[in-house]
Design a protein around this motif. Structure first.
Motif, PDB file in Angstrom:
ATOM      1  N   ARG A 278       0.820  -1.218   0.000  1.00  0.00           N
ATOM      2  CA  ARG A 278       0.000   0.000   0.000  1.00  0.00           C
ATOM      3  C   ARG A 278       0.846   1.257   0.000  1.00  0.00           C
ATOM      4  O   ARG A 278       0.481   2.263  -0.606  1.00  0.00           O
ATOM      5  CB  ARG A 278      -0.939  -0.011   1.203  1.00  0.00           C
ATOM      6  N   THR A 279       1.932   1.245   0.751  1.00  0.00           N
ATOM      7  CA  THR A 279       2.873   2.380   0.791  1.00  0.00           C
ATOM      8  C   THR A 279       4.279   1.797   0.942  1.00  0.00           C
ATOM      9  O   THR A 279       4.424   0.637   1.339  1.00  0.00           O
ATOM     10  CB  THR A 279       2.607   3.304   2.007  1.00  0.00           C
ATOM     11  N   PRO A 280       5.323   2.576   0.679  1.00  0.00           N
ATOM     12  CA  PRO A 280       6.681   2.055   0.869  1.00  0.00           C
ATOM     13  C   PRO A 280       6.923   1.569   2.305  1.00  0.00           C
ATOM     14  O   PRO A 280       7.663   0.605   2.530  1.00  0.00           O
ATOM     15  CB  PRO A 280       7.570   3.257   0.527  1.00  0.00           C
ATOM     16  N   LEU A 281       6.297   2.230   3.272  1.00  0.00           N
ATOM     17  CA  LEU A 281       6.459   1.831   4.670  1.00  0.00           C
ATOM     18  C   LEU A 281       5.929   0.408   4.896  1.00  0.00           C
ATOM     19  O   LEU A 281       6.426  -0.319   5.764  1.00  0.00           O
ATOM     20  CB  LEU A 281       5.728   2.824   5.582  1.00  0.00           C
ATOM     21  N   HIS A 282       4.920   0.035   4.111  1.00  0.00           N
ATOM     22  CA  HIS A 282       4.369  -1.314   4.262  1.00  0.00           C
ATOM     23  C   HIS A 282       5.387  -2.392   3.883  1.00  0.00           C
ATOM     24  O   HIS A 282       5.288  -3.521   4.363  1.00  0.00           O
ATOM     25  CB  HIS A 282       3.097  -1.473   3.412  1.00  0.00           C
ATOM     26  N   PHE A 283       6.315  -2.061   3.004  1.00  0.00           N
ATOM     27  CA  PHE A 283       7.338  -3.060   2.659  1.00  0.00           C
ATOM     28  C   PHE A 283       8.261  -3.294   3.858  1.00  0.00           C
ATOM     29  O   PHE A 283       8.600  -4.431   4.185  1.00  0.00           O
ATOM     30  CB  PHE A 283       8.123  -2.614   1.420  1.00  0.00           C
TER      31      PHE A 283
END
Lengths: 225, 385
Positions: free
Chosen positions: B218-223
């Protein structure tokens, strides 16, 4: 497993001059099946189309035909809801007129680029597919004394047409793709050699198109490049 | 998963969406006592879908290209990190790809295109060294596969820059679909980009990944969240790698491959504990977003269901109402004279007139007993034709 959702607009540009008479039915069949082939290919890659629209641009030659016969455009048909209207428009295409080649194909291409493309979806495709067996009149021809009914908004030169394709006034730089089924003739060779995101299958309107080449074309449209 | 080499922990996974047709190469992961190399390659299916005969079968040029790049990287002798792109790497790739293209006798065919390439692939490689004070990482890349550093204090940091025409940031790249501006191939010029970074010695992770790993979050932070959640639940490095692979498979719609190096090989529990605070912070931030996002999804689902209900009620309402509403349209011809209307006195008369003309009854709901269901007014019960 997830995939992405796309909005896809297809504009099918068909040369309907007399020389196409032997192959026009095959081109019409290709025009009708192209959207479903693309849809199937995208689905195979976990890319799902939530809006699919198709538009027709049918052209002959402003220098040889009446203006109303030289360029005919349809609205965008939303598929599958408007499949019948789309098929009816395709069914009405008859190959006649045009005189000798070249034809006013680049004017038709400009009209295709100026289509009212869908906007909003983050992931989308703007696809133009051209079928012709002939070369194109240079846009510079008879500058200042164009035939009656010649499109007033037609680009004045090939460079101006290139700007329409490469610029962002009409086309989305990430979404745009163009496939040309045309002989190795002006201006198709230049387009394939110099324009981004284009593919040119060298033939008379796609005659002899091999399955593997067709698949490569569909992959180039559906996949990231 | 590759076995652990002396010196550093090395982990890798590789998955293909369709068996035998994947376009990611097996990751490269190799290490010596004080450094090593991790790399991934993702064949470009859009630009290189054309199939070529190899041995007894046909494969896509994209699949072949990724494997060729991985072979060249694995076969190369990696010395100390150099400034800039390592001597000869670009030339090795170019000559290797051109030689392979010549062997395959690909020919020119009838298809000409600037968007189709011969043997196109991405490449993302991390070449690293470490000592008591620091870890030095050189990222080398062409395309949109990535090299990251993950450290307890700074979280996940992307070292490579996606070679995209959009030049968008990582968040924009999740929703856009920009063509690549640079990739390894046999048919066009390409650049192997280089960047090197240093991080202090201590628990850290170096990883190379293809977009099948990071492109569906969903967002880079989710990775980062995906990596840290998998870490929190694992009891060993190997379990962590399996959990990351499983989490990627849950979300991806593409082939996916990842190579991981943990310089210095700290014991698992010590390593995991070092990321504990960061994992909690990330979980909190991602949780906040996810709760709001789930609410959005629920609201959309509710809206969609409500639209369906309203649409159905609308049609039901009309189907019922039009029985009376369109009565005259159905029963009389347009342009015909109006039917005579009985005088009111005739209706009020106590004497019931005998009417020989045919009488039609309007369809009225029995429950309404002569009253309109909608407005409550009396409705005509009998009219003459």
């Amino acid at each position: 497993m997830q995939g992405f959702t796309y909005s896809v607009d297809l504009v099918l540009v068909v040369d309907a001059t007399g020389s196409m008479s032997g192959i026009i039915e095959r081109v019409k069949a290709s025009a009708l099946s192209f959207q479903s082939d693309l849809q199937a290919m995208m689905k195979e890659k976990n890319k799902f189309i939530d809006q699919l629209r198709v538009r027709l641009v049918v052209y002959r030659d402003f220098y040889a035909d009446a203006p109303e016969d030289s360029l005919r455009t349809s609205p965008f048909y939303t598929l599958p809801d408007e499949t019948e209207a789309f098929a009816a428009f395709v069914g009405e295409i008859k190959a006649n007129g045009g005189g000798d080649e070249p034809e006013t194909a680049l004017e038709a291409l400009a009209s295709a680029m100026r289509s009212p493309w869908a906007s909003g979806a983050a992931r989308r495709r703007q696809v133009i597919v051209v079928w012709t067996d002939a070369s194109a009149h240079p846009l510079e021809k008879d500058s200042g004394r164009k035939p009656s009914g010649y499109p007033e908004d037609a680009p004045a030169s090939f460079d101006a047409l290139t700007d329409l394709w490469e610029g962002q006034e009409c086309m989305d730089q990430y979404a745009k793709r163009m496939v040309v089924f045309a002989p190795d003739a002006y201006a198709w060779t230049d387009i394939a050699n110099h324009w981004e995101n284009t593919a040119h299958y060298v033939s008379k309107a796609g005659a002899g198109l091999a399955d593997r080449d067709y698949k490569s074309i569909l992959d180039g449209i559906s996949e990231s490049i | 998963m590759t076995p652990t080499e002396p010196g550093d922990v090395l982990l890798a996974f590789w998955t293909e969406k369709r068996e035998g047709r994947g376009e990611d190469a097996q990751p490269v992961a190799a290490a010596g006592p004080n450094g090593g190399v991790i790399a991934v390659c993702d064949g470009m299916g859009g630009a290189g879908s054309a199939r070529v005969q190899v041995g007894d079968g046909e494969v896509s040029q994209a699949r072949l290209a990724a494997r060729l790049a991985a072979q060249i990287i694995a076969a190369r002798s990696w010395g100390p990190i150099e400034d800039g792109t390592p001597e000869g790497l670009g030339d090795q790739l170019r000559s290797g790809f051109q030689q392979r293209a010549a062997e395959l006798d690909l020919g020119s065919g009838r298809l000409r295109s600037r968007m189709l390439r011969t043997l196109p692939t991405t490449l993302a490689l991390g070449h690293y060294e470490h000592d008591e004070d620091r870890v030095r990482l050189q990222a080398l890349w062409a395309g949109d596969s990535r090299v990251y550093v993950l450290a307890p204090a700074t979280g996940l940091q992307q070292v490579t820059e996606d070679d995209l025409r959009s030049r968008g940031d990582a968040m924009a790249n999740l929703s856009e679909d920009s063509p690549l501006s640079n990739m390894v191939s046999a048919s066009a010029a390409f650049t192997v980009n280089s960047r090197w970074v240093e991080v202090p010695a201590g628990p850290c992770v170096l990883l190379a990944a293809t977009d099948g790993c990071f492109g569906y979050v969903r967002t880079p932070l989710h990775f980062e969240s995906l990596l840290l959640r998998a870490m929190a639940e694992a009891k060993s490095y190997e379990e962590w790698c399996e959990a990351v692979k499983s989490a990627v498979l849950d979300i991806t719609g593409d082939d996916a491959s990842m190579a991981i190096a943990v310089p210095g090989s700290p014991p698992w529990e010590e390593f995991r504990a070092a990321f504990g605070t960061r994992a909690r912070e990330v979980a909190e931030r991602v949780g906040l977003y996810d709760r709001e996002y789930e609410e959005l999804l629920a609201a959309r689902a509710h809206l969609s269901a409500q639209e369906g209900r309203v649409g159905q009620i609308r049609m039901d309402l009309w189907d019922e109402y039009k029985e009376t509403y369109e009565f005259w349209i159905r029963e009389t011809e347009a342009g015909s004279p109006p039917a005579p209307v009985k005088p009111a006195a005739a209706v009020e008369s106590t004497e019931i007139p005998v009417d020989e003309s045919p009488t039609r009854m309007l369809p009225v709901s029995p429950a309404a007993a002569g009253m309109c269901e909608h407005c409550g007014r009396p409705v005509a019960k009998a009219v003459e034709a």
